[in-house]
Design an enzyme around this catalytic site. Structure first.
Site, PDB file in Angstrom:
ATOM      1  CG  HIS A 203      -0.313   0.326   2.507  1.00 18.06           C
ATOM      2  ND1 HIS A 203       0.339  -0.633   3.236  1.00 18.06           N
ATOM      3  CD2 HIS A 203      -0.196   1.462   3.220  1.00 18.06           C
ATOM      4  CE1 HIS A 203       0.814  -0.100   4.338  1.00 18.06           C
ATOM      5  NE2 HIS A 203       0.525   1.177   4.363  1.00 18.06           N
TER       6      HIS A 203
HETATM    7  C1  UD1 Z   1      -2.454   5.573   5.562  1.00 16.64           C
HETATM    8  C2  UD1 Z   1      -1.225   6.195   6.201  1.00 16.64           C
HETATM    9  C3  UD1 Z   1      -0.091   5.189   6.172  1.00 16.64           C
HETATM   10  C4  UD1 Z   1      -0.497   3.849   6.769  1.00 16.64           C
HETATM   11  C5  UD1 Z   1      -1.774   3.354   6.123  1.00 16.64           C
HETATM   12  C6  UD1 Z   1      -2.260   2.127   6.829  1.00 16.64           C
HETATM   13  C7  UD1 Z   1      -0.905   8.623   5.960  1.00 16.64           C
HETATM   14  C8  UD1 Z   1      -0.198   9.683   5.191  1.00 16.64           C
HETATM   15  N1  UD1 Z   1      -0.774   7.364   5.485  1.00 16.64           N
HETATM   16  O1  UD1 Z   1      -2.129   5.330   4.198  1.00 16.64           O
HETATM   17  O2  UD1 Z   1       1.007   5.691   6.914  1.00 16.64           O
HETATM   18  O3  UD1 Z   1       0.527   2.925   6.558  1.00 16.64           O
HETATM   19  O4  UD1 Z   1      -2.783   4.374   6.220  1.00 16.64           O
HETATM   20  O5  UD1 Z   1      -3.111   1.363   6.040  1.00 16.64           O
HETATM   21  O6  UD1 Z   1      -1.526   8.910   6.943  1.00 16.64           O
HETATM   22  N2  UD1 Z   1      -9.413   4.441   1.011  1.00 16.64           N
HETATM   23  C9  UD1 Z   1     -10.633   3.817   0.878  1.00 16.64           C
HETATM   24  N3  UD1 Z   1     -11.280   3.436   2.031  1.00 16.64           N
HETATM   25  C10 UD1 Z   1     -10.790   3.645   3.278  1.00 16.64           C
HETATM   26  C11 UD1 Z   1      -9.540   4.297   3.383  1.00 16.64           C
HETATM   27  C12 UD1 Z   1      -8.867   4.676   2.240  1.00 16.64           C
HETATM   28  O7  UD1 Z   1     -11.129   3.601  -0.221  1.00 16.64           O
HETATM   29  O8  UD1 Z   1     -11.437   3.259   4.275  1.00 16.64           O
HETATM   30  C13 UD1 Z   1      -8.681   4.799  -0.243  1.00 16.64           C
HETATM   31  C14 UD1 Z   1      -8.994   6.202  -0.738  1.00 16.64           C
HETATM   32  O9  UD1 Z   1      -8.973   6.174  -2.132  1.00 16.64           O
HETATM   33  C15 UD1 Z   1      -7.815   7.001  -0.233  1.00 16.64           C
HETATM   34  C16 UD1 Z   1      -6.686   5.994  -0.285  1.00 16.64           C
HETATM   35  O10 UD1 Z   1      -7.282   4.750   0.039  1.00 16.64           O
HETATM   36  O11 UD1 Z   1      -7.561   8.135  -1.003  1.00 16.64           O
HETATM   37  C17 UD1 Z   1      -5.549   6.276   0.680  1.00 16.64           C
HETATM   38  O12 UD1 Z   1      -6.027   6.410   2.019  1.00 16.64           O
HETATM   39  P1  UD1 Z   1      -5.192   7.284   3.086  1.00 16.64           P
HETATM   40  O13 UD1 Z   1      -5.746   7.072   4.443  1.00 16.64           O
HETATM   41  O14 UD1 Z   1      -5.051   8.662   2.597  1.00 16.64           O
HETATM   42  O15 UD1 Z   1      -3.755   6.676   2.991  1.00 16.64           O
HETATM   43  P2  UD1 Z   1      -3.264   5.173   3.127  1.00 16.64           P
HETATM   44  O16 UD1 Z   1      -2.579   4.806   1.856  1.00 16.64           O
HETATM   45  O17 UD1 Z   1      -4.370   4.309   3.615  1.00 16.64           O
HETATM   46  N1  UDP Z   2      -3.608  -5.900   8.552  1.00 21.93           N
HETATM   47  C1  UDP Z   2      -4.876  -6.468   8.679  1.00 21.93           C
HETATM   48  N2  UDP Z   2      -5.547  -6.796   7.539  1.00 21.93           N
HETATM   49  C2  UDP Z   2      -5.030  -6.594   6.285  1.00 21.93           C
HETATM   50  C3  UDP Z   2      -3.749  -6.021   6.190  1.00 21.93           C
HETATM   51  C4  UDP Z   2      -3.054  -5.666   7.334  1.00 21.93           C
HETATM   52  O1  UDP Z   2      -5.361  -6.670   9.792  1.00 21.93           O
HETATM   53  O2  UDP Z   2      -5.722  -6.913   5.306  1.00 21.93           O
HETATM   54  C5  UDP Z   2      -2.902  -5.512   9.781  1.00 21.93           C
HETATM   55  C6  UDP Z   2      -1.495  -6.037   9.924  1.00 21.93           C
HETATM   56  O3  UDP Z   2      -1.492  -7.335  10.483  1.00 21.93           O
HETATM   57  C7  UDP Z   2      -0.858  -5.010  10.821  1.00 21.93           C
HETATM   58  C8  UDP Z   2      -1.535  -3.736  10.400  1.00 21.93           C
HETATM   59  O4  UDP Z   2      -2.738  -4.105   9.749  1.00 21.93           O
HETATM   60  O5  UDP Z   2      -1.170  -5.248  12.184  1.00 21.93           O
HETATM   61  C9  UDP Z   2      -0.631  -2.979   9.474  1.00 21.93           C
HETATM   62  O6  UDP Z   2      -1.332  -1.959   8.855  1.00 21.93           O
HETATM   63  P1  UDP Z   2      -0.894  -1.364   7.468  1.00 21.93           P
HETATM   64  O7  UDP Z   2      -0.034  -2.305   6.733  1.00 21.93           O
HETATM   65  O8  UDP Z   2      -2.122  -0.885   6.807  1.00 21.93           O
HETATM   66  O9  UDP Z   2      -0.085  -0.052   7.918  1.00 21.93           O
HETATM   67  P2  UDP Z   2       1.431   0.221   8.359  1.00 21.93           P
HETATM   68  O10 UDP Z   2       1.763  -0.701   9.471  1.00 21.93           O
HETATM   69  O11 UDP Z   2       2.295   0.051   7.158  1.00 21.93           O
HETATM   70  O12 UDP Z   2       1.391   1.645   8.773  1.00 21.93           O
END
Ligand code: UD1
Ligand code: UDP
Length: 354
Positions: A203
């Protein structure tokens, strides 16, 4: 004490679960969900799996550009802090929700406690790195998960309020691992046998927002002779479809929606290898003793690489294929993330300063 905890994204739900449980035994906790993640499989499922209390506030901020999203959070969190007048604001990790919470609180002269302080990738192109540095420099209590994090802060002149308490994700993992093994039926549902598949997550913007990088990762997953289960983050799904990679990926890889924490733990615990660019997943792989292939050029979790359980391959097709086929964890798993009970240590530290 009145503690206002700010969460909003998937990894923060997992990190807050053990600490919230500990806090509520002795203190009043106000839980604020910024709404950064909002899909049922990115949010609700974690509240159910981990018995996290219903948030007192859901700010429903949703997705957006960095400035827009962080700015909206700042405006709404400030209102909540002014209304609730907490003794302390607790923030987790490195997302935009973390930075907004810390900034709103510090400007109102409320103590900020940062859980997972001191992590550095030294890569300022990562939005998380900016969030980490900014949050650490305005926090009063800095709860580090590793000794490396303490050293990183020292190198930036931050020593007051710094404490290595171990990693709250270890608390979450230890508590939930037996529950996941018993309750999750994901292996049966997907027709998987233990240690005969690999689990993948992707991601990071550096991978998803680049057609070259995402194509190279997808091609590697397709070309190797392995069963790969891939719970796809919504951000990644969007780009896979935009780049025209989705259909071919689905033909060769078990592509599924994001899964809850118990299903994810069961998948990771029973997989023969983990392929990821996630921060949390790298640590969990180490704690579970499963070799990890990390599709990044750098990591904050350097101990996992130093100890031989994690290999950094970036988005290089050849390196990904070689690692999927050949990388094996060789080292010993040490207590680099502490011995557990990190939540209790955090509470102890909070008591000693407040
Ligand atoms: C965010 C965090 C990242 C973390 C990740 C965990 C920031 C800058 N990034 O990244 O550090 O590792 O969460 O998963 O805070 N979207 C949906 N549904 C949702 C959420 C998101 O469709 O419930 C889609 C939207 O198109 C959105 C994109 O995902 O624009 C990115 O979501 P966003 O929360 O901005 O960043 P992440 O890539 O999830
Ligand atoms: N995770 C989860 N379901 C998924 C993918 C990840 O429960 O489909 C959990 C994973 O085990 C870990 C956390 O989400 O505990 C990590 O989140 P993510 O990778 O979104 O963010 P990051 O740690 O990179 O910020």
């Amino acid at each position: 004490m009145k503690i206002l905890s700010i969460i909003g994204a998937r990894p923060q739900f997992i990190k807050c679960a053990p600490l919230s449980r500990a806090i509520r035994k002795e203190h009043e906790e106000i839980l604020v969900h910024t709404g950064q993640h909002y899909d049922a499989e990115m949010s609700d499922v974690f509240f159910n799996d981990l018995s996290i209390p219903e948030p007192e506030y859901n700010l429903s901020i949703g997705s957006g550009l960095h400035g827009e999203q962080t700015g909206k959070m700042l405006i709404e969190i400030e209102k909540v802090i002014l209304k609730e007048k907490p003794d302390m604001v607790l923030v987790y990790g490195d997302t935009n929700s973390t930075l907004a919470g810390a900034l709103a609180a510090s400007k109102l002269h409320i103590k900020v406690a940062h859980v997972e302080a001191g992590l550095r990738s030294f890569d300022r192109r990562m939005p998380e790195e900016i969030n980490r540095v900014m949050t650490d420099h305005i926090s009063n209590l800095l709860f580090c998960p590793t000794e490396t994090a303490v050293i990183n802060l020292k190198n930036e002149g931050v020593t007051d309020g710094v404490c290595n308490v171990g990693d709250v994700m270890k608390d979450a993992l230890e508590y939930n691992r037996p529950i996941a093994e018993k309750k999750s039926t994901i292996l049966e549902n997907l027709g998987l046998s233990p240690k005969e598949f690999m689990v993948a997550t992707v991601h990071r913007p550096s991978n998803t927002d680049s057609v070259e990088n995402l194509s190279s990762i997808v091609k590697a997953f397709i070309d190797v002779d392995e069963t790969i289960v891939f719970p796809v983050h919504p951000r990644t799904e969007k780009y896979l479809k935009e780049y025209g990679l989705w259909d071919e990926l689905c033909q060769h890889v078990k592509v599924i929606s994001p899964v809850g924490y118990l299903d994810m733990l069961k998948l990771m615990n029973n997989s023969k290898k983990i392929l990821t660019d996630s921060g949390g997943v790298q640590k969990e792989a180490y704690m579970l003793g499963v070799p990890c292939v990390t599709m990044r050029e750098n990591t904050e979790w350097v101990e996992t690489v130093e100890d031989g359980w994690n290999i950094l391959v970036g988005a290089d097709y050849g390196k990904i294929v070689d690692a999927i086929e050949g990388f094996e964890g060789i080292g010993k798993v040490r207590n680099v993330f502490g011995k557990g009970a990190s939540s209790d240590k955090i509470l102890h530290e909070i008591h000693s300063v407040c």
